[in-house]
Design a protein around this motif. Structure first.
Motif, PDB file in Angstrom:
ATOM      1  N   ILE A  86       0.874  -2.086  -2.289  1.00 31.20           N
ATOM      2  CA  ILE A  86       1.223  -1.367  -1.164  1.00 31.20           C
ATOM      3  C   ILE A  86       1.670  -2.395  -0.162  1.00 31.20           C
ATOM      4  CG2 ILE A  86       0.328   0.337   0.680  1.00 31.20           C
ATOM      5  CD1 ILE A  86      -1.847   0.912  -1.656  1.00 31.20           C
ATOM      6  N   PRO A  87       2.837  -1.990   0.554  1.00 33.89           N
ATOM      7  CA  PRO A  87       3.406  -2.900   1.384  1.00 33.89           C
ATOM      8  C   PRO A  87       2.757  -2.979   2.676  1.00 33.89           C
ATOM      9  CG  PRO A  87       5.039  -1.468   0.612  1.00 33.89           C
ATOM     10  CD  PRO A  87       3.924  -1.133   0.172  1.00 33.89           C
ATOM     11  N   HIS A  88       2.728  -3.870   3.564  1.00 33.34           N
ATOM     12  CA  HIS A  88       2.151  -4.072   4.933  1.00 33.34           C
ATOM     13  C   HIS A  88       2.790  -2.927   5.724  1.00 33.34           C
ATOM     14  CE1 HIS A  88       0.143  -7.710   4.944  1.00 33.34           C
ATOM     15  NE2 HIS A  88       1.035  -8.208   4.153  1.00 33.34           N
ATOM     16  N   GLY A  89       2.134  -2.294   6.550  1.00 36.43           N
ATOM     17  CA  GLY A  89       2.430  -1.026   7.436  1.00 36.43           C
ATOM     18  C   GLY A  89       2.915   0.165   6.746  1.00 36.43           C
ATOM     19  N   GLU A  93       1.126   2.103  14.916  1.00 33.23           N
ATOM     20  CA  GLU A  93       0.627   0.790  15.034  1.00 33.23           C
ATOM     21  C   GLU A  93       0.878  -0.406  14.221  1.00 33.23           C
ATOM     22  OE1 GLU A  93      -3.457   0.954  16.456  1.00 33.23           O
ATOM     23  OE2 GLU A  93      -2.974   2.271  18.147  1.00 33.23           O
ATOM     24  N   GLY A  94       1.221   0.048  12.728  1.00 30.78           N
ATOM     25  CA  GLY A  94       1.473  -0.907  11.866  1.00 30.78           C
ATOM     26  C   GLY A  94       0.566  -1.080  10.974  1.00 30.78           C
ATOM     27  N   LYS A  95      -0.594  -0.294  10.812  1.00 26.30           N
ATOM     28  CA  LYS A  95      -1.625  -0.558  10.060  1.00 26.30           C
ATOM     29  C   LYS A  95      -1.301  -0.095   8.607  1.00 26.30           C
ATOM     30  CE  LYS A  95      -5.319  -0.637  13.399  1.00 26.30           C
ATOM     31  NZ  LYS A  95      -5.233  -2.001  13.682  1.00 26.30           N
ATOM     32  N   THR A  96      -1.862  -0.791   7.760  1.00 30.46           N
ATOM     33  CA  THR A  96      -1.516  -0.267   6.325  1.00 30.46           C
ATOM     34  C   THR A  96      -2.677   0.745   6.137  1.00 30.46           C
ATOM     35  OG1 THR A  96      -0.848  -2.495   5.555  1.00 30.46           O
ATOM     36  CG2 THR A  96      -1.373  -1.084   3.843  1.00 30.46           C
ATOM     37  N   ILE A  97      -2.389   1.888   5.492  1.00 28.55           N
ATOM     38  CA  ILE A  97      -3.337   2.972   5.153  1.00 28.55           C
ATOM     39  C   ILE A  97      -3.459   3.145   3.886  1.00 28.55           C
ATOM     40  CG2 ILE A  97      -4.239   5.028   5.970  1.00 28.55           C
ATOM     41  CD1 ILE A  97      -3.019   4.596   8.734  1.00 28.55           C
ATOM     42  N   PHE A  98      -4.419   3.256   3.186  1.00 31.19           N
ATOM     43  CA  PHE A  98      -4.564   3.562   1.835  1.00 31.19           C
ATOM     44  C   PHE A  98      -5.874   4.818   1.783  1.00 31.19           C
ATOM     45  CE2 PHE A  98      -6.113   2.277  -2.720  1.00 31.19           C
ATOM     46  CZ  PHE A  98      -5.191   3.191  -3.300  1.00 31.19           C
ATOM     47  N   ILE A  99      -5.296   6.061   1.506  1.00 33.94           N
ATOM     48  CA  ILE A  99      -6.027   7.332   1.840  1.00 33.94           C
ATOM     49  C   ILE A  99      -6.196   8.214   0.483  1.00 33.94           C
ATOM     50  CG2 ILE A  99      -3.897   8.221   2.803  1.00 33.94           C
ATOM     51  CD1 ILE A  99      -5.778   9.974   4.710  1.00 33.94           C
ATOM     52  N   SER A 100      -7.423   8.749   0.124  1.00 36.48           N
ATOM     53  CA  SER A 100      -7.509   9.576  -0.916  1.00 36.48           C
ATOM     54  C   SER A 100      -7.806  10.930  -0.396  1.00 36.48           C
ATOM     55  CB  SER A 100      -8.605   9.076  -2.029  1.00 36.48           C
ATOM     56  OG  SER A 100      -9.720   9.283  -1.543  1.00 36.48           O
ATOM     57  N   SER A 101      -7.125  11.682  -1.133  1.00 35.81           N
ATOM     58  CA  SER A 101      -7.453  13.297  -0.924  1.00 35.81           C
ATOM     59  C   SER A 101      -7.020  14.166  -1.889  1.00 35.81           C
ATOM     60  CB  SER A 101      -6.687  13.611   0.453  1.00 35.81           C
ATOM     61  OG  SER A 101      -6.563  15.019   0.907  1.00 35.81           O
ATOM     62  N   HIS A 102      -7.670  15.388  -1.909  1.00 43.41           N
ATOM     63  CA  HIS A 102      -7.200  16.412  -2.908  1.00 43.41           C
ATOM     64  C   HIS A 102      -6.233  17.268  -2.333  1.00 43.41           C
ATOM     65  CE1 HIS A 102     -10.413  15.386  -5.687  1.00 43.41           C
ATOM     66  NE2 HIS A 102     -11.242  15.415  -4.897  1.00 43.41           N
TER      67      HIS A 102
END
Ligand code: ATP
Length: 334
Positions: free
Chosen positions: A28-31, A185-194
């Motif tokens: 997963i790339p930055h940002g 803001e440039g954060k990397t976000i890895f998020i799980s969801s149904h």
């Protein structure tokens, strides 16, 4: 050293005979914001817990910003904010005390600590709740508190396990807004969801996991526009004059199947996702005298695309090449 914010390579996690994570690789790339999708028990939480340095892989590599999560968990914890699907709370501790407690645990002191807690409470809209007991909040408020806690040390990477589960529509919209701001803001976000439709709106890419294996990694648009299980693509076609001419035309043309009438034409299925084939069908329609005013791909929703993909897998068609299975894994020390 990897340029990705998150890198997983040939990662395995077995629980006895159960292969919860079975040789997955992705970056997963930055940002960027990446949605992690899979049925119950697919391996999402297990993967996320390993990335958050809360569990050991049986084998394989997991890195946050190039730092190995197994070898350097302390460094990794400074870089990540972790939002678990369930989180413990303390009785008789107000929202303010709760965040202050964690800010202290993160090493903040004095004015800096007060400022940090204030900033996080403003961002998550917790200021009106500062004096409420943290174990007496609604689900939506609790999730904001959990997000606030994860943000206290201003992490570069956020790992969020089912943050929208159990939230009402208003709370989901609020959470989505916060995630968007964090992404800006440039954060990397890895998020799980149904809730696939929501993920599609806010994620740059979607990672699908099934039975511990990655079955797709791509953007939501390409999935929505993808071919159906038999390799066909749906089009919405409108013509001037008698709409019945479209079904008549399809009945004598081999590549196009008429599916359903609509006011000014209908839905057709072309038996290939190749744009050349679509162009040929359109050219033939025009050549045969149909006065075409609309000819566009119909988008599937993400749920349909996901179910379709699982169907393909059940039939033994792999959606994505898997990494080569390694020899018998050696277990990491626990
Ligand atoms: P859900 O959407 O229901 O949260 P998930 O995709 O997050 O599911 P995981 O929690 O990663 O799935 O679980 C993957 C598999 O590993 C499941 O079969 C689960 O029962 C099993 N599992 C997870 N943790 C453990 C454990 N500590 N011991 C034994 N089995 C486990």
């Amino acid at each position: 050293m990897s340029n990705s914010a998150i890198r997983v390579h040939n990662l395995y996690r077995y629980f006895g005979q159960l292969k919860a994570v079975n040789g997955i690789s992705f970056e997963i790339p930055h940002g960027s914001v990446c949605g992690f999708v899979g049925a119950n028990g697919a391996g999402k939480t297990t993967t996320m817990r390993i990335l958050a340095s809360l569990d050991y892989p049986t084998m394989g590599l997991a890195e946050i910003c190039g730092i190995n999560v197994v070898h350097h968990p302390d460094q990794v914890r400074r870089l990540i904010g972790w939002m678990p699907d369930h989180f413990g709370n303390y009785e008789h501790m107000t929202v303010l005390e709760y965040l202050d407690f964690y800010a202290r645990a993160f090493g903040y002191s004095g004015v800096e600590r007060r400022q940090r807690v204030q900033e996080v409470m403003e961002f998550t809209d917790l200021i009106p709740l500062a004096e409420r007991f943290s174990n007496k909040l609604s689900k939506g408020m609790t999730q904001r508190l959990c997000l606030g806690r994860a943000l206290l040390h201003d992490p570069q990477v956020l790992i969020m396990d089912e943050p929208a589960a159990g939230l009402d529509p208003k709370a989901r919209v609020e959470l989505k807004h916060l995630i968007r701001v964090l992404a800006q803001e440039g954060k990397t976000i890895f998020i799980s969801s149904h809730i696939l439709s929501e993920l599609g709106e806010m994620c740059d890419s979607l990672l699908f996991i099934n039975n511990g294996r990655i079955v797709h990694h791509g953007d939501a648009e390409s999935l929505k526009q993808g071919t159906d299980a038999a390799g066909g693509m749906l089009y919405d076609v409108q013509i001037t004059g008698d709409p019945g001419r479209l079904s008549e035309w399809c009945s004598v043309n081999p590549y196009a199947e008429f599916l359903e009438s609509r006011k000014l034409g209908g839905r057709i299925r072309i038996d290939s996702g190749d744009p050349e084939k679509a162009a040929e069908v359109l050219a033939r329609m025009i050549r045969d005298g149909l006065r075409v005013t609309e000819f566009h791909k119909e988008q599937r929703n993400l749920e349909d695309a996901f179910i379709d993909m699982l169907g393909r897998l059940d039939r033994g068609e792999t959606a994505r090449p898997e990494s080569t299975p390694p020899p018998a894994p050696t277990f990491a020390p626990h």
